[in-house]
Design an enzyme around this catalytic site. Structure first.
Site, PDB file in Angstrom:
ATOM      1  N   ASP A 378     103.126  27.562  37.198  1.00 31.35           N
ATOM      2  CA  ASP A 378     102.018  27.916  38.079  1.00 31.35           C
ATOM      3  C   ASP A 378     101.729  29.409  38.051  1.00 31.35           C
ATOM      4  OD1 ASP A 378     104.654  27.625  39.517  1.00 31.35           O
ATOM      5  OD2 ASP A 378     103.574  28.759  41.039  1.00 31.35           O
ATOM      6  N   ASN A 379     102.560  30.180  37.335  1.00 28.31           N
ATOM      7  CA  ASN A 379     102.325  31.610  37.156  1.00 28.31           C
ATOM      8  C   ASN A 379     101.956  31.946  35.716  1.00 28.31           C
ATOM      9  OD1 ASN A 379     103.033  32.031  39.827  1.00 28.31           O
ATOM     10  ND2 ASN A 379     105.151  32.508  39.367  1.00 28.31           N
ATOM     11  N   ASP A 388     100.107  36.679  39.193  1.00 27.87           N
ATOM     12  CA  ASP A 388     100.926  36.432  40.384  1.00 27.87           C
ATOM     13  C   ASP A 388     102.236  37.222  40.360  1.00 27.87           C
ATOM     14  OD1 ASP A 388      98.977  34.822  41.331  1.00 27.87           O
ATOM     15  OD2 ASP A 388     100.110  32.956  41.246  1.00 27.87           O
TER      16      ASP A 388
END
Length: 668
Positions: A378-379, A388
């Site tokens: 997710d990063n 992020d």
């Protein structure tokens, strides 16, 4: 049923492939590459490396900035709040947190911030977005940056309503389920009137969303300062990154982390905030239709259309091959290229471009010693952006095993592992793309689109997906090695290509820095003004070696000053020979100028950011934020106009011994 079996089969195959690739990545003797990739750098912001945009137009007031909402107009919303009006009329607590399915975002407005204080802005960000200088002093800008203004009128229900994205992710290698923008809310997309570059403007720390889980939707001042500075620093170093426009203190927001801390909001922007985790959640839920919709959106709206993607390579990927480094493009989207079992359709080309962009970025990380600290899927950006920022850091002493994340006990996200971890994440993306790339020429057949994979077609599809992903792995490695080698050559001042450089100069320099505990970025900057006449004799080279020591002298287990000087002198002798080949006896002045343009004097090290946080949060200082940002936007300068020359030199000088290789938590 066939689709479920297919996903599981592809996962087993790709996990095996990853184990194979993991052994063959990171710094195992790359060969020499060609010049930098123009196509790969298309997503770099205009101000990269200069602290300002190449476009010198005055910009516009923020109200006149062209705005759009392509993302929310093109993709499915949260089914419980399908319209801005439905979300706006609902009490915030009704919006969540909760599970959101069949959607890629939820309409949600920022929470209001009382008595906000604008602490800092990036002048480079203003120019790159297309906002005129001075606009940051207006009440409209300050209200927007604090989350107190949106461009949607509840009386007419016209305008653009903010949203938060839905995504999932693998965190530390394990599936974490639904994640999403738990405290980030996108306000609108803006288009620079001069450059025509479109950015998605977003507030981090703007309040709860359906994706906040058990958190509060807030961001603390500590982590917000870190992200504000590093986003712009990376861009100025020419490292692809999301950006930061402003930093706002929320003085009445007290946020509980390890302690009670002041809250803050970062206004940030990127050409896309989509990440591998956006596909992860769809694959985990078996939403094959939405995977196709999202992939099409990425190609047509994040990239420059299907024809911008790379054509199939005519030969095996190689870090020395022009066809690998500069692939042809302009393939019609309906075309399939190649021979069985590895024919590539347009979705395979999209997967390759995402892998290439990420290879390019991780090469920059390794060359400049940047360690993200938490490279979950997710990063990991679909556009290859640094994304992020949590427990990140730049290397102080060269230590390949260093991780700035004190929760990363297994060193999964250490500096050494970053290229392999990004590939691991790309394999997860390959799982999501498996059906689409495995379908080959049948990807648009009605049977496949509407009903999925026929049982008799599954073996062929799996074989094709496996072949393509393995080939993309080789391409990823080749692009990474080529760009890494190019950057390292620039850092030590070479202009020509010699296959021996990697072993005799690059690898030996890294081994020497690790053994002697030398500072990674200082080594290259201090090398810039060493002349060939300084290194003519062994005694001269040994004397010059002290230039690279820490202030307290040599450190490292089993080292003494004599053997340290000898090791460095031996390397300097080899370096001098190559410099003479490339520059001759009289080229030092030009070489020094070019090396300084590749080797920053200032990077936002952890100890500098820690001091900055202490002085702002506890000392009430404000000017120091602008001073550090000025240095971050112009990292290659010899000096700056901050008004504090002593501080400039201290921030660029030897890292205090007790502050080297600092670590921090993920809490922010």
């Amino acid at each position: 049923m066939v689709n479920d079996i297919l996903y599981k089969t592809i996962r087993v195959l790709l996990l095996s492939l990853f184990s194979y690739m993991l052994l063959r990545t990171l710094l195992h003797r790359p060969l020499i590459q060609k010049p930098r990739f123009a196509q790969m750098t298309a997503h770099l912001a205009n101000g990269a490396g200069k602290g300002r945009s190449n476009d010198d137009s005055a910009g516009v007031v923020i109200g006149d900035l062209p705005k759009s909402n392509t993302f929310t107009s093109s993709l499915p919303p949260d089914p419980e709040f399908k319209t801005p009006s439905a979300s706006h009329k609902a009490p915030r607590e009704d919006l969540g947190p909760r599970m959101v399915k069949g959607a890629l975002y939820t309409f949600v407005r920022p929470e209001e911030t009382s008595d906000p204080e604008l602490l800092g802005i990036s002048s480079a960000a203003l120019r790159d977005i297309g906002i005129r200088s001075g606009e940051e002093n207006t009440s409209e800008f300050k209200s927007l940056a604090a989350g107190n203004k949106i461009y949607w009128d509840p009386s007419t229900e016209k305008g653009i309503y903010p949203w938060a994205q839905c995504y999932g992710g693998y965190q530390f290698g394990s599936w974490a389920g639904q994640l999403g923008d738990g405290r980030a809310i996108s306000l609108f997309e803006s288009t620079n009137p001069s450059t025509k570059t479109r950015y998605e403007i977003q507030l981090k720390g703007a309040g709860k969303t359906p994706y906040s889980r058990f958190a509060d939707g807030k961001a603390v001042l500590r982590s917000s300062i870190r992200e504000f500075i590093v986003s712009e620093a990376l861009n100025a170093l020419r490292i692809p990154s999301t950006r930061a426009l402003s930093l706002t203190l929320a003085p009445n927001s007290r946020v509980r982390r390890e302690r009670i801390e002041p809250g803050a909001i970062v206004a940030r922007f990127a050409q896309s905030w989509l990440r591998i985790g956006t596909f992860d959640i769809l694959r985990a839920r078996g939403d094959r239709k939405l995977i196709r919709t999202l992939a099409t959106y990425v190609a047509e709206n994040v990239y420059q259309g299907w024809t911008s993607l790379p054509s199939i390579l005519p030969e095996p990927a190689s870090s020395t091959s022009s066809s690998t480094l500069h692939p042809s493009r302009n393939v019609p989207p309906e075309n399939t290229e190649g021979e069985p079992p590895g024919e590539e359709n347009r979705f395979a080309r999209l997967y390759r471009e995402i892998a290439r962009r990420n290879a390019f970025t991780v090469a920059y990380w390794q060359a400049y010693g940047f360690t993200n600290g938490v490279l979950n899927t997710d990063n990991t950006s679909l556009l290859g952006l640094s994304l992020d920022f949590g427990p990140f850091a730049f290397l102080d002493n060269f230590d390949p095993s260093y991780t700035p994340n004190h929760d990363d006990h297994a060193l999964r996200y250490s500096y050494r592992n970053q290229p392999s971890i990004i590939w691991w994440n790309l394999v997860r993306l390959g799982e999501s793309f498996g059906e689409l790339i495995g379908a080959g020429a049948k990807v648009d057949d009605d049977q496949f689109v509407d009903k999925g994979v026929a049982k008799d077609f599954a073996p062929e599809l799996i074989k094709r997906a496996e072949t393509i992903i393995e080939r993309v792995g080789e391409e990823y490695k080749a692009v990474f090695l080529a760009e890494y080698t190019r950057l390292m050559r620039k850092r030590i001042g070479l202009t020509s290509e010699d296959p021996k450089d990697f072993d005799e100069l690059f690898s030996e320099a890294l081994d020497m820095m690790e053994a002697l505990e030398l500072d990674f970025n200082h080594f290259f900057r201090r090398l810039c003004d060493v002349t060939v006449s300084d290194l003519e004799t062994s005694d001269q080279r040994k004397k010059m070696a002290g230039k690279f020591f820490h202030a307290e002298g040599i450190t490292g287990l089993g080292n003494n000053e004599e053997n340290a000087r000898t090791k460095i002198a031996d390397w300097l002798g080899k370096w001098r020979t190559r410099i003479l080949e490339d520059w001759g006896e009289d080229g030092d002045a030009q070489r020094e100028m070019e090396m300084k343009a590749a080797n920053p004097k200032f990077i936002p090290r952890s100890w500098v950011l820690d001091e900055l946080i202490q002085r702002v949060e506890h000392g009430g200082e404000r000017k120091v934020i602008d001073q550090v940002m000025e240095m971050a936007l112009n990292p290659f300068n010899d000096e700056w106009e901050t008004g504090d020359r002593q501080q400039e030199e201290r921030f660029c000088g030897d890292v205090p011994r007790q502050n080297r290789q600092m670590m921090c938590s993920c809490s922010s």
